[in-house]
Design a protein around this motif. Structure first.
Motif, PDB file in Angstrom:
ATOM      1  N   ARG A 255       0.767  -1.131  -0.047  1.00 13.25           N
ATOM      2  CA  ARG A 255       0.021   0.077  -0.035  1.00 13.25           C
ATOM      3  C   ARG A 255       0.746   1.254   0.037  1.00 13.25           C
ATOM      4  O   ARG A 255       0.596   2.190  -0.820  1.00 13.25           O
ATOM      5  N   ILE A 256       1.832   1.297   0.680  1.00 16.79           N
ATOM      6  CA  ILE A 256       2.865   2.291   0.810  1.00 16.79           C
ATOM      7  C   ILE A 256       3.418   2.628  -0.623  1.00 16.79           C
ATOM      8  O   ILE A 256       3.508   3.806  -1.080  1.00 16.79           O
ATOM      9  N   GLY A 257       3.922   1.576  -1.130  1.00 19.24           N
ATOM     10  CA  GLY A 257       4.467   1.663  -2.446  1.00 19.24           C
ATOM     11  C   GLY A 257       3.598   2.020  -3.440  1.00 19.24           C
ATOM     12  O   GLY A 257       3.994   2.872  -4.264  1.00 19.24           O
ATOM     13  N   ALA A 258       2.382   1.481  -3.367  1.00 19.44           N
ATOM     14  CA  ALA A 258       1.321   1.930  -4.568  1.00 19.44           C
ATOM     15  C   ALA A 258       0.728   3.576  -4.285  1.00 19.44           C
ATOM     16  O   ALA A 258       0.944   4.104  -5.361  1.00 19.44           O
ATOM     17  N   LYS A 259       0.959   3.772  -3.245  1.00 24.82           N
ATOM     18  CA  LYS A 259       0.399   5.308  -2.954  1.00 24.82           C
ATOM     19  C   LYS A 259       1.487   6.297  -3.489  1.00 24.82           C
ATOM     20  O   LYS A 259       1.238   7.416  -3.783  1.00 24.82           O
ATOM     21  N   ARG A 260       2.759   5.789  -3.069  1.00 20.29           N
ATOM     22  CA  ARG A 260       3.888   6.577  -3.613  1.00 20.29           C
ATOM     23  C   ARG A 260       3.818   6.632  -5.207  1.00 20.29           C
ATOM     24  O   ARG A 260       4.198   7.596  -5.741  1.00 20.29           O
ATOM     25  N   ARG A 261       3.734   5.639  -5.886  1.00 20.56           N
ATOM     26  CA  ARG A 261       3.595   5.564  -7.228  1.00 20.56           C
ATOM     27  C   ARG A 261       2.367   6.401  -7.644  1.00 20.56           C
ATOM     28  O   ARG A 261       2.641   7.167  -8.691  1.00 20.56           O
ATOM     29  N   MET A 262       1.464   6.676  -6.851  1.00 24.63           N
ATOM     30  CA  MET A 262      -0.026   7.149  -7.546  1.00 24.63           C
ATOM     31  C   MET A 262       0.687   8.729  -7.325  1.00 24.63           C
ATOM     32  O   MET A 262       0.131   9.475  -8.048  1.00 24.63           O
ATOM     33  N   THR A 263       1.110   9.069  -6.032  1.00 24.64           N
ATOM     34  CA  THR A 263       1.401  10.514  -5.986  1.00 24.64           C
ATOM     35  C   THR A 263       2.362  10.970  -7.000  1.00 24.64           C
ATOM     36  O   THR A 263       2.292  12.073  -7.378  1.00 24.64           O
ATOM     37  N   HIS A 264       3.443  10.154  -7.254  1.00 24.55           N
ATOM     38  CA  HIS A 264       4.298  10.642  -8.504  1.00 24.55           C
ATOM     39  C   HIS A 264       3.733  10.094  -9.877  1.00 24.55           C
ATOM     40  O   HIS A 264       4.810  10.341 -10.738  1.00 24.55           O
TER      41      HIS A 264
END
Length: 266
Positions: A255-264
């Motif tokens: 979830r952390i990695g997916a949210k990071r990808r979404m943010t960027h």
């Protein structure tokens, strides 16, 4: 809704079939020599080991559990990596909602990884029961197993060993599902199919050979504990807590990695 269904459905595709086949081969190959040798030793089938014994041997004594992390990572990881590289996952997340989409991704990975291994095991169990006599230690002394004072003592003696088959199917499903989540969490941070698929196997070996204790100074129960022929209830509960922790931690990392990808917008 259609986009969410497209990316999180559970198809019996090639990757799922490969996971099932790898699981089945890992179980069968270990037992083939003994199966071929039995007719040369015993004229009467009543002296053969039971079907349950052939099912248990590769798991408890044959090293099959080494196959589980790899087989569990196959059904879902590669397709997820492909969606990352094409950007399809990003648009599906926007249309379906971030929270719901991430939940469905984790659930889908867990079910596919666990299902491929569990279904391979069930297939092997059916084959063994077609070829050999069901477990009946009350009637055949060759079916008696050394499970005194373990959680298996009553399981293997009842209903042809069906309670034991159910236990193993459930545990294999849960363990494989957790390893599939490890692969998913790896993929979102390092979207390379080879790295993502082998990450659970590497972590498994570190855990198995004491890497957890040496690195974090934590006394951990072996990942093989749930498949130990001398398993007791306290050790089973401890091992289940460890696998649950592994699954929850992998879910969080994903979830952390997916949210990071979404943010960027990656």
């Amino acid at each position: 809704m259609n986009d969410l269904h497209q990316y999180t459905r559970i198809p019996l595709g090639r990757a799922f079939a490969l996971s099932l086949l790898l699981t089945l081969c890992g179980l069968v190959v270990i037992e083939i020599p003994e199966m071929l040798l039995l007719p040369q030793i015993y004229a009467d089938r009543s002296y053969y080991p039971s079907a349950l014994q052939f099912v248990l041997d590769p798991i408890y004594f044959g090293g099959f559990i080494l196959v589980i992390p790899l087989a569990a990572a196959l059904p879902y990881t590669n397709s997820f990596v492909m969606r990352l590289k094409t950007g399809n996952w990003y648009y599906a997340m926007i249309r379906c909602g971030k929270k719901r989409y991430l939940q469905k991704e984790c659930l889908s990975a867990f079910i596919r990884g666990g299902g491929g291994v569990a279904l391979g095991f069930v297939t092997y169990t059916i084959l063994c029961n077609m070829l050999f006599l069901p477990s009946n230690p009350q009637k055949y002394t060759s079916h008696i197993l050394p499970f005194d004072d373990t959680i298996y003592e009553q399981m293997y003696q009842s209903a042809g060993g069906i309670p034991m088959y159910l236990y193993l199917t459930t545990v294999l499903f849960l363990c494989a599902g957790c390893w599939s989540l490890v692969a998913l969490a790896t993929a979102v941070w390092m979207p390379d199919p080879l790295i993502a698929v082998t990450a659970p196997l590497i972590l498994y070996y570190l855990w198995l050979w004491g890497g957890v204790r040496q690195t974090w100074l934590v006394t951990a129960i072996s990942p093989t504990a749930l498949f130990n022929d001398q398993l007791t209830l306290p050790k089973m509960l401890g091992a289940m807590v460890q696998y649950l922790t592994l699954g929850v931690a992998s879910d969080a990392l994903f979830r952390i990695g997916a949210k990071r990808r979404m943010t960027h917008a990656q």
